[in-house]
Structures are given as structure tokens and as C-alpha cells.
Design a protein around this motif. Structure first.
Motif, PDB file in Angstrom:
ATOM      1  N   UNK A  14       0.775  -1.222   0.000  1.00  0.00           N
ATOM      2  CA  UNK A  14       0.000   0.000   0.000  1.00  0.00           C
ATOM      3  C   UNK A  14       0.808   1.275   0.000  1.00  0.00           C
ATOM      4  N   UNK A  15       2.117   1.190   0.168  1.00  0.00           N
ATOM      5  CA  UNK A  15       2.948   2.396   0.229  1.00  0.00           C
ATOM      6  C   UNK A  15       4.413   2.018   0.071  1.00  0.00           C
ATOM      7  N   UNK A  16       5.248   3.048  -0.071  1.00  0.00           N
ATOM      8  CA  UNK A  16       6.693   2.890   0.023  1.00  0.00           C
ATOM      9  C   UNK A  16       7.299   1.866  -0.906  1.00  0.00           C
ATOM     10  N   UNK A  17       8.218   1.084  -0.355  1.00  0.00           N
ATOM     11  CA  UNK A  17       8.934   0.068  -1.130  1.00  0.00           C
ATOM     12  C   UNK A  17       7.967  -0.925  -1.757  1.00  0.00           C
ATOM     13  N   UNK A 209      22.187  13.681  12.588  1.00  0.00           N
ATOM     14  CA  UNK A 209      22.721  14.051  11.279  1.00  0.00           C
ATOM     15  C   UNK A 209      21.674  13.804  10.210  1.00  0.00           C
ATOM     16  N   UNK A 210      21.553  14.767   9.288  1.00  0.00           N
ATOM     17  CA  UNK A 210      20.708  14.561   8.117  1.00  0.00           C
ATOM     18  C   UNK A 210      21.376  13.528   7.225  1.00  0.00           C
ATOM     19  N   UNK A 211      20.615  12.518   6.797  1.00  0.00           N
ATOM     20  CA  UNK A 211      21.191  11.438   5.997  1.00  0.00           C
ATOM     21  C   UNK A 211      20.678  11.495   4.568  1.00  0.00           C
ATOM     22  N   UNK A 212      21.544  11.238   3.603  1.00  0.00           N
ATOM     23  CA  UNK A 212      21.108  11.164   2.198  1.00  0.00           C
ATOM     24  C   UNK A 212      20.131  10.010   1.988  1.00  0.00           C
ATOM     25  N   UNK A 213      19.250  10.174   1.024  1.00  0.00           N
ATOM     26  CA  UNK A 213      18.324   9.110   0.648  1.00  0.00           C
ATOM     27  C   UNK A 213      18.430   8.869  -0.853  1.00  0.00           C
ATOM     28  N   UNK A 214      17.875   7.740  -1.287  1.00  0.00           N
ATOM     29  CA  UNK A 214      17.856   7.410  -2.718  1.00  0.00           C
ATOM     30  C   UNK A 214      16.410   7.235  -3.153  1.00  0.00           C
ATOM     31  N   UNK A 215      16.193   7.236  -4.433  1.00  0.00           N
ATOM     32  CA  UNK A 215      14.862   7.050  -4.998  1.00  0.00           C
ATOM     33  C   UNK A 215      14.420   5.600  -4.800  1.00  0.00           C
ATOM     34  N   UNK A 216      13.210   5.412  -4.276  1.00  0.00           N
ATOM     35  CA  UNK A 216      12.696   4.059  -4.074  1.00  0.00           C
ATOM     36  C   UNK A 216      12.532   3.302  -5.390  1.00  0.00           C
ATOM     37  N   UNK A 217      12.460   4.020  -6.501  1.00  0.00           N
ATOM     38  CA  UNK A 217      12.379   3.363  -7.809  1.00  0.00           C
ATOM     39  C   UNK A 217      13.598   2.472  -8.045  1.00  0.00           C
ATOM     40  N   UNK A 218      14.748   2.887  -7.533  1.00  0.00           N
ATOM     41  CA  UNK A 218      15.954   2.088  -7.742  1.00  0.00           C
ATOM     42  C   UNK A 218      15.932   0.802  -6.927  1.00  0.00           C
ATOM     43  N   UNK A 219      15.231   0.809  -5.796  1.00  0.00           N
ATOM     44  CA  UNK A 219      15.013  -0.426  -5.047  1.00  0.00           C
ATOM     45  C   UNK A 219      14.119  -1.365  -5.857  1.00  0.00           C
ATOM     46  N   UNK A 220      13.045  -0.806  -6.416  1.00  0.00           N
ATOM     47  CA  UNK A 220      12.131  -1.622  -7.218  1.00  0.00           C
ATOM     48  C   UNK A 220      12.847  -2.245  -8.410  1.00  0.00           C
ATOM     49  N   UNK A 221      13.726  -1.493  -9.044  1.00  0.00           N
ATOM     50  CA  UNK A 221      14.493  -2.029 -10.174  1.00  0.00           C
ATOM     51  C   UNK A 221      15.374  -3.194  -9.735  1.00  0.00           C
ATOM     52  N   UNK A 222      15.925  -3.100  -8.537  1.00  0.00           N
ATOM     53  CA  UNK A 222      16.780  -4.168  -8.024  1.00  0.00           C
ATOM     54  C   UNK A 222      15.973  -5.430  -7.743  1.00  0.00           C
ATOM     55  N   UNK A 237      21.960 -12.520  -1.614  1.00  0.00           N
ATOM     56  CA  UNK A 237      21.820 -11.301  -0.824  1.00  0.00           C
ATOM     57  C   UNK A 237      22.378 -10.127  -1.603  1.00  0.00           C
ATOM     58  N   UNK A 238      21.736  -8.971  -1.441  1.00  0.00           N
ATOM     59  CA  UNK A 238      22.182  -7.764  -2.113  1.00  0.00           C
ATOM     60  C   UNK A 238      21.885  -6.587  -1.199  1.00  0.00           C
ATOM     61  N   UNK A 239      22.781  -5.613  -1.195  1.00  0.00           N
ATOM     62  CA  UNK A 239      22.578  -4.371  -0.458  1.00  0.00           C
ATOM     63  C   UNK A 239      22.435  -3.247  -1.459  1.00  0.00           C
ATOM     64  N   UNK A 240      21.344  -2.495  -1.349  1.00  0.00           N
ATOM     65  CA  UNK A 240      21.162  -1.311  -2.193  1.00  0.00           C
ATOM     66  C   UNK A 240      20.862  -0.155  -1.250  1.00  0.00           C
ATOM     67  N   UNK A 241      21.626   0.931  -1.386  1.00  0.00           N
ATOM     68  CA  UNK A 241      21.580   1.992  -0.387  1.00  0.00           C
ATOM     69  C   UNK A 241      21.936   3.326  -1.009  1.00  0.00           C
ATOM     70  N   UNK A 242      21.539   4.391  -0.319  1.00  0.00           N
ATOM     71  CA  UNK A 242      21.982   5.718  -0.721  1.00  0.00           C
ATOM     72  C   UNK A 242      23.511   5.762  -0.647  1.00  0.00           C
ATOM     73  N   UNK A 243      24.134   6.177  -1.728  1.00  0.00           N
ATOM     74  CA  UNK A 243      25.589   6.064  -1.858  1.00  0.00           C
ATOM     75  C   UNK A 243      26.343   6.724  -0.714  1.00  0.00           C
ATOM     76  N   UNK A 244      25.870   7.865  -0.248  1.00  0.00           N
ATOM     77  CA  UNK A 244      26.623   8.627   0.749  1.00  0.00           C
ATOM     78  C   UNK A 244      26.048   8.526   2.162  1.00  0.00           C
ATOM     79  N   UNK A 245      25.183   7.559   2.391  1.00  0.00           N
ATOM     80  CA  UNK A 245      24.643   7.439   3.745  1.00  0.00           C
ATOM     81  C   UNK A 245      25.705   6.897   4.697  1.00  0.00           C
ATOM     82  N   UNK A 246      25.573   7.167   5.985  1.00  0.00           N
ATOM     83  CA  UNK A 246      26.585   6.727   6.946  1.00  0.00           C
ATOM     84  C   UNK A 246      26.409   5.249   7.286  1.00  0.00           C
ATOM     85  N   UNK A 247      26.946   4.393   6.443  1.00  0.00           N
ATOM     86  CA  UNK A 247      26.907   2.949   6.686  1.00  0.00           C
ATOM     87  C   UNK A 247      28.310   2.387   6.564  1.00  0.00           C
TER      88      UNK A 247
END
Length: 251
Positions: A14-17, A209-222, A237-247
Motif C-alpha cells: 500500500x505504500x513505500x517500497x 545528522x541529516x542522511x542522504x536518501x535514494x529514490x525508491x524506484x531504484x530499489x524496485x528495479x533491483x 543477498x544484495x545491499x542497495x543503499x543511498x551512496x553517501x549514507x553513513x553505513x
């Protein structure tokens, strides 16, 4: 079975990812069952979809609801080729410290994130085992919290670590039935759940800290890439994340 194409079940649609993945699958020609607690939100997703969709209001913590979901999918399309196990909740808000977590809040997170995922996976597994042609794929939404915690997130983190164990067990137990299982760990996709990061998220050193986010469309593509592999191949297993987030590099 009537007018069969590849058939997917998406929980939390119903929402989000979940919404993004459901729309990507429908756009790629899949027939998609949209599952979630809010009928109105599912209808909104369906209105955006380009393809065959079925709305099934579902509480994943209810065995009866989950059984009804997969019964409706079997009745409509005769089989299931993919389960995207996505429904989840973060748990008590406001940065509740570990020592202050109420038992009912712990149980609520476990019920949705872990037991709900188990119930849906079990129903899909049984259907994939018994259908002809046999087999299918289960993709679990793990989150980066399946790898590392955020501050004050013990219930969510514990359930997401458990999802990794469930994914591995399903990968092993599904082999004899042609059932593949993989996990996607998502970091900072732009959804309602991550909106507060725009005001600052707690960090391990106690700062905000303000954290960068990525477009959820790129998660759907993955997820779509994982879903459309032949069953002889699997993204374990795969990790998809905002490139510059603090991880990477934090701790």
C-alpha cells in the motif's frame, strides 16, 4: 488456471517500497497480488498499476488472513511465482531506549516483521511446492538493520537479523522443490518511513545528522532484477543503499 502470466504476491503493497515494487512488477508483465492492512492504500496502488493486479487486504500476523491471501491468488491465477516479503514496522518511536522498551511493543514488531514473514513464506512455499510447473522465488526485505543496528532499535534490528536466518533456511529447504530465496537489504530509500531523516537521524556517537536518501524506484528495479532471473540462478543477498549514507565506515 486462467490467463497465466508470472504471478507475484507483494506484502506491504500500500505504500513505500512495496508499492514501488508492485508497480515495477506489474509494468514488466507480472500479475500482482497487492497485500496490506489498508484497503484504501491498496486501491491507490492498484490505480497506479499498468497491468493485472488483485487487492487483498491482509494482516500478515493473522494465519487466517495469510491463508485467504494465497487462496485468492490460487483461485485467480492458479499459482505463485514470486513472494516479495516486505511488510514491516519499525516499532516504538521517539528513540525509546532499550531498557524502556515495553514487552507489548517488542511483541508487536516480532509479530509483523518475523512471524508475518514466516507465515507468508510458508504459505508461498507450500503453493510453490505443489504447483505445476513446480518452484518459485521468495525475496525477503531485510534492511541494513539485518547487518548493523541504528541506535535504540533493538526490536527492529533483532527481527531483521532473524530474517537473514530465515532467508538462508528457505534457500536450503527450497532446493528440492525448485524454490529460490534471496534477501535485499535496503538503506535510506525515500519513503514515509525515512522522511524524518530530513530533520536528522540519531548516530552512533549520539549526534543527529541529516542522511542522504535514494529514490525508491531504484530499489524496485533491483527487486525486479532478482525476480526475473531464471530459477537456476539466485541473488542470495544484495545491499542497495543511498551512496553517501553513513553505513560504510561508521561505528
Amino acid at each position: 488456471m486462467t490467463d497465466h502470466s508470472r504471478v507475484a504476491v507483494v506484502t506491504g503493497a500500500g505504500s513505500g517500497i512495496g508499492r514501488g515494487v508492485a508497480l515495477a512488477l506489474a509494468g514488466a508483465g507480472w500479475s500482482v497480488a497487492l497485500a496490506g492492512r489498508r484497503a484504501a492504500a491498496l486501491a491507490e496502488t492498484a490505480a497506479l498499476a499498468d497491468g493485472k493486479v488483485l487487492c487483498v487486504p491482509t494482516d500478515v500476523t493473522s494465519p487466517a488472513d495469510v491463508n485467504m491471501l494465497f487462496t485468492e491468488v490460487r483461485t485467480r491465477w492458479g499459482r505463485v511465482d514470486l513472494l516479495f516479503n516486505n511488510a514491516g514496522v519499525f516499532g516504538p518511536g521517539g528513540g525509546v531506549r532499550f531498557e524502556d522498551i515495553a514487552l507489548e511493543d517488542w511483541r508487536a514488531v516480532v509479530d509483523v516483521n518475523l512471524t508475518g514473514a514466516f507465515l507468508c513464506a510458508q504459505a508461498a512455499f507450500r503453493m510453490m511446492r505443489d504447483q505445476s510447473p513446480r518452484g518459485g522465488r521468495i525475496i525477503n526485505n531485510g534492511s541494513l538493520s539485518a547487518q548493523v543496528p541504528r541506535p535504540h532499535s533493538a526490536p527492529y534490528t533483532a527481527t531483521k537479523h532473524a530474517i537473514t536466518g530465515l532467508t538462508k533456511a528457505l534457500s536450503l529447504d527450497g532446493r528440492e522443490y525448485g524454490i529460490a530465496c534471496g534477501q535485499i537489504d535496503i538503506g535510506n530509500a525515500a519513503t514515509e518511513m525515512t522522511r524524518p531523516m530530513g530533520q536528522g537521524a540519531p548516530q552512533a556517537n549520539g549526534e543527529l545528522a541529516v542522511e542522504p536518501v535514494m529514490d525508491a524506484v531504484d530499489v524496485a528495479r533491483t527487486v525486479l532484477l532478482m525476480a526475473e532471473l531464471p530459477l537456476e540462478a539466485n541473488v542470495q543477498s544484495v545491499t542497495v543503499m543511498a551512496t553517501k549514507m553513513p553505513f560504510i565506515g561508521r561505528g
